[in-house]
Design a protein around this motif. Sequence first.
Motif, PDB file in Angstrom:
ATOM      1  N   THR A  50       0.832  -1.211   0.000  1.00 59.88           N
ATOM      2  CA  THR A  50       0.000   0.000   0.000  1.00 59.88           C
ATOM      3  C   THR A  50       0.864   1.258   0.000  1.00 59.88           C
ATOM      4  OG1 THR A  50      -1.794  -1.120   1.173  1.00 59.88           O
ATOM      5  CG2 THR A  50      -1.760   1.282   1.275  1.00 59.88           C
ATOM      6  N   ILE A  51       1.895   1.257   0.834  1.00 57.94           N
ATOM      7  CA  ILE A  51       2.788   2.420   0.914  1.00 57.94           C
ATOM      8  C   ILE A  51       3.537   2.605  -0.398  1.00 57.94           C
ATOM      9  CG2 ILE A  51       4.820   3.372   2.074  1.00 57.94           C
ATOM     10  CD1 ILE A  51       3.818   1.871   4.620  1.00 57.94           C
ATOM     11  N   GLU A  52       4.073   1.514  -0.939  1.00 56.82           N
ATOM     12  CA  GLU A  52       4.801   1.579  -2.215  1.00 56.82           C
ATOM     13  C   GLU A  52       3.922   2.197  -3.300  1.00 56.82           C
ATOM     14  OE1 GLU A  52       7.798   0.666  -3.260  1.00 56.82           O
ATOM     15  OE2 GLU A  52       8.651  -0.679  -1.745  1.00 56.82           O
ATOM     16  N   ARG A  53       2.678   1.735  -3.368  1.00 57.75           N
ATOM     17  CA  ARG A  53       1.768   2.200  -4.414  1.00 57.75           C
ATOM     18  C   ARG A  53       1.443   3.684  -4.253  1.00 57.75           C
ATOM     19  NH1 ARG A  53      -1.887  -1.002  -3.308  1.00 57.75           N
ATOM     20  NH2 ARG A  53      -3.412   0.335  -2.269  1.00 57.75           N
ATOM     21  N   ASN A  54       1.225   4.113  -3.022  1.00 60.36           N
ATOM     22  CA  ASN A  54       0.814   5.498  -2.795  1.00 60.36           C
ATOM     23  C   ASN A  54       1.970   6.491  -2.799  1.00 60.36           C
ATOM     24  OD1 ASN A  54      -2.258   5.738  -2.098  1.00 60.36           O
ATOM     25  ND2 ASN A  54      -1.577   3.845  -1.117  1.00 60.36           N
ATOM     26  N   LEU A  55       3.194   6.000  -2.721  1.00 58.16           N
ATOM     27  CA  LEU A  55       4.349   6.899  -2.795  1.00 58.16           C
ATOM     28  C   LEU A  55       4.692   7.278  -4.237  1.00 58.16           C
ATOM     29  CD1 LEU A  55       6.853   5.610  -0.075  1.00 58.16           C
ATOM     30  CD2 LEU A  55       5.603   7.780  -0.112  1.00 58.16           C
ATOM     31  N   VAL A  56       4.104   6.585  -5.193  1.00 55.69           N
ATOM     32  CA  VAL A  56       4.340   6.919  -6.598  1.00 55.69           C
ATOM     33  C   VAL A  56       3.750   8.304  -6.877  1.00 55.69           C
ATOM     34  CG1 VAL A  56       3.851   6.303  -8.993  1.00 55.69           C
ATOM     35  CG2 VAL A  56       4.327   4.505  -7.308  1.00 55.69           C
ATOM     36  N   GLY A  57       4.589   9.222  -7.335  1.00 54.42           N
ATOM     37  CA  GLY A  57       4.135  10.583  -7.621  1.00 54.42           C
ATOM     38  C   GLY A  57       3.893  11.419  -6.376  1.00 54.42           C
ATOM     39  N   ILE A  58       4.504  11.038  -5.250  1.00 50.10           N
ATOM     40  CA  ILE A  58       4.259  11.738  -3.985  1.00 50.10           C
ATOM     41  C   ILE A  58       4.718  13.196  -4.034  1.00 50.10           C
ATOM     42  CG2 ILE A  58       6.473  11.153  -2.909  1.00 50.10           C
ATOM     43  CD1 ILE A  58       2.976  11.243  -1.228  1.00 50.10           C
ATOM     44  N   GLU A  59       5.658  13.510  -4.936  1.00 46.22           N
ATOM     45  CA  GLU A  59       6.128  14.896  -5.045  1.00 46.22           C
ATOM     46  C   GLU A  59       5.033  15.837  -5.550  1.00 46.22           C
ATOM     47  OE1 GLU A  59       6.971  12.717  -8.839  1.00 46.22           O
ATOM     48  OE2 GLU A  59       7.386  12.353  -6.704  1.00 46.22           O
TER      49      GLU A  59
END
Length: 206
Positions: free
Chosen positions: A75-84
Amino acid sequence: MASKRKSPEPAVHIAEWSLPTAATLGSAVRTKGIMLEMRAKLPTMLRKFLDVRPGTLILGMPEGHEQEFARASETIERNLVGIEKLAIIPREIQDILTITTSERHRWLKDGRLPSAGTRTVKLHGRARKITFHVFEPKVVEDMLNDDKMSEWREQDKLTAAENRRQAAWKRRLAREEKAKPSETLKDTKAAKLAGWAEFEREGLLR
């Protein structure tokens, strides 16, 4: 006898994610904000296992939580995509740009600090909701790099000085306007007295 609090089980399953500078913009407040955003994506019982240290998210779970650890990591890996691209909230922009709350309100109101929209959240443990402006990370990064804050503060100083001059001028005009009626009355009385003197010289009062 008071019961002792049970010590937390040691973390056996550990994963770390380094956050890019483009996401944190060098702000510890922003880093914590990203961590809270990731916690919100996890099941309530697993949120306490996600923590933060400078520039890094850390997930640590004790033995016996292998499946939960795997799901949380995914879940964390997926939601960190494009976190910037995650919108910046008020307390984060104040820390990133080193500005005060009053400066944020003033610059937002006059348009120098562009809003990327609003966000509404429910306060923890309360029924009331609050709505606040959020900001585009790339725009904030450009402001930081160009040191727009120093330029705006100089503008504010000049504006404040001009406002003080205008206020002083208005007060002076008000005082002069207030003094006019009494001066007019004095002039009228003087004119009347001059008229009586003229009558007396001409013998019209005899």
